[in-house]
Design an enzyme around this catalytic site. Sequence first.
Site, PDB file in Angstrom:
ATOM      1  CG  MET A  30      -4.020 -39.023  52.202  1.00 45.82           C
ATOM      2  SD  MET A  30      -2.346 -38.699  51.635  1.00 45.82           S
ATOM      3  CE  MET A  30      -1.420 -39.883  52.597  1.00 45.82           C
ATOM      4  N   GLY A  31      -7.615 -42.365  51.898  1.00 47.63           N
ATOM      5  CA  GLY A  31      -8.115 -43.698  51.563  1.00 47.63           C
ATOM      6  C   GLY A  31      -7.365 -44.774  52.323  1.00 47.63           C
ATOM      7  N   GLY A  36      -9.239 -46.736  62.397  1.00 46.20           N
ATOM      8  CA  GLY A  36      -8.944 -45.375  62.862  1.00 46.20           C
ATOM      9  C   GLY A  36      -9.796 -44.364  62.104  1.00 46.20           C
ATOM     10  CG  HIS A  37      -9.225 -43.709  57.944  1.00 44.12           C
ATOM     11  ND1 HIS A  37      -8.396 -44.718  57.520  1.00 44.12           N
ATOM     12  CD2 HIS A  37      -8.542 -42.556  57.765  1.00 44.12           C
ATOM     13  CE1 HIS A  37      -7.262 -44.208  57.076  1.00 44.12           C
ATOM     14  NE2 HIS A  37      -7.321 -42.895  57.223  1.00 44.12           N
ATOM     15  N   GLY A 147      -7.102 -37.522  63.467  1.00 45.47           N
ATOM     16  CA  GLY A 147      -6.593 -38.439  64.479  1.00 45.47           C
ATOM     17  C   GLY A 147      -5.390 -37.867  65.214  1.00 45.47           C
ATOM     18  NE  ARG A 187       3.318 -43.688  54.363  1.00 45.23           N
ATOM     19  CZ  ARG A 187       2.838 -42.438  54.415  1.00 45.23           C
ATOM     20  NH1 ARG A 187       2.236 -42.000  55.498  1.00 45.23           N
ATOM     21  NH2 ARG A 187       2.964 -41.638  53.374  1.00 45.23           N
TER      22      ARG A 187
HETATM   23  O1  PAF Z   1      -3.791 -37.717  57.474  1.00 44.20           O
HETATM   24  C1  PAF Z   1      -4.000 -37.852  56.253  1.00 44.20           C
HETATM   25  O2  PAF Z   1      -4.525 -38.864  55.778  1.00 44.20           O
HETATM   26  C2  PAF Z   1      -3.579 -36.750  55.304  1.00 44.20           C
HETATM   27  O3  PAF Z   1      -2.389 -36.169  55.698  1.00 44.20           O
HETATM   28  C3  PAF Z   1      -4.662 -35.687  55.072  1.00 44.20           C
HETATM   29  C4  PAF Z   1      -4.981 -34.927  56.360  1.00 44.20           C
HETATM   30  C5  PAF Z   1      -5.930 -36.336  54.555  1.00 44.20           C
HETATM   31  C6  PAF Z   1      -4.195 -34.658  54.042  1.00 44.20           C
HETATM   32  O4  PAF Z   1      -3.906 -35.261  52.814  1.00 44.20           O
END
Ligand code: PAF
Length: 286
Positions: A30-31, A36-37, A147, A187
């Site tokens: 979700m940007g 972590g991403h 994750g 968050r």
């Molecule tokens: O973990 C997230 O960022 C979201 O829940 C996901 C898996 C991209 C779905 O919108």
Amino acid sequence: MRVESNIRACRNEVRAVRAAGATVGLVPTMGALHDGHVALMRRARERTRYVAVTIFVNPTQFAPGEDFGKYPRNLDADLEVCRAAEVDLVFTPNVAAMYGSGTQTLVHVAALTEGLCGPFRPGHFDGVATVVAKLFHILPADVAFFGEKDYQQLAVIRRMVTDLNISVEIVACPTVREHDGLAMSSRNAYLSPAERRQAGSLSAALFAAVNRVAEGQRGTAEITRGIREAIVAAGPCRIDYIEVVDAQTLARLAAVDRPARICLAVHIGSCRLLDNVAVDAATAGR
Ligand code: PAF
């Protein structure tokens, strides 16, 4: 790196890449990208020839009154992160493209969504399962990376993929933590400096519990009591749950007598924080 918001263009690109014999890795996000991403993207880069990332703040997974409106959005910074991670394609649809045509279909995963976050976030996992199913159809990847920090989400997605015979391998990646152990999350940006200091108590309490299990503690009532006391002692907070569950089924356990997960959700200030750790009677867990 190609940045594309058009569904058909993305699907065609991924199909062409696969037809040419390359494996495709998918990292749905979700940007508000953090390390972590980046770890998910790195893992994808290692495993697959072509890496696609999706950036879409999915409205259907936010309950009314949740933080959809204020969820951090910074596409330019996110694209820089993707570029640095050598991503090939970033899919950035808008809400109209994803849901504009009078959508009526929801994917509902049953038992796995009944506990933990389920009762606290009505409709959340239906929103997640539905958008992830859509993303898997738009970007038909070989492997998708999620994750472990969102452990229930991971379990729900695995179940959905099995139940709907979606042809994608799900790879789980370990939680990436800040220096004090706080699990990285977009968050975390909501935390004030004092709340941020307090937030380190969550992982500290979980790691202490892992040690107590390693020393022989097995009863989950005692385990969760210890965690609760440590978190409450660290400062004002609201605990949604602290539970020890079966690592596969997420069913609540009375004792750590199989591979298990200690999961918690705690509000500090306006921020709802999730974390979890593995515990197993046979090992020290992680
Ligand atoms: O973990 C997230 O960022 C979201 O829940 C996901 C898996 C991209 C779905 O919108």
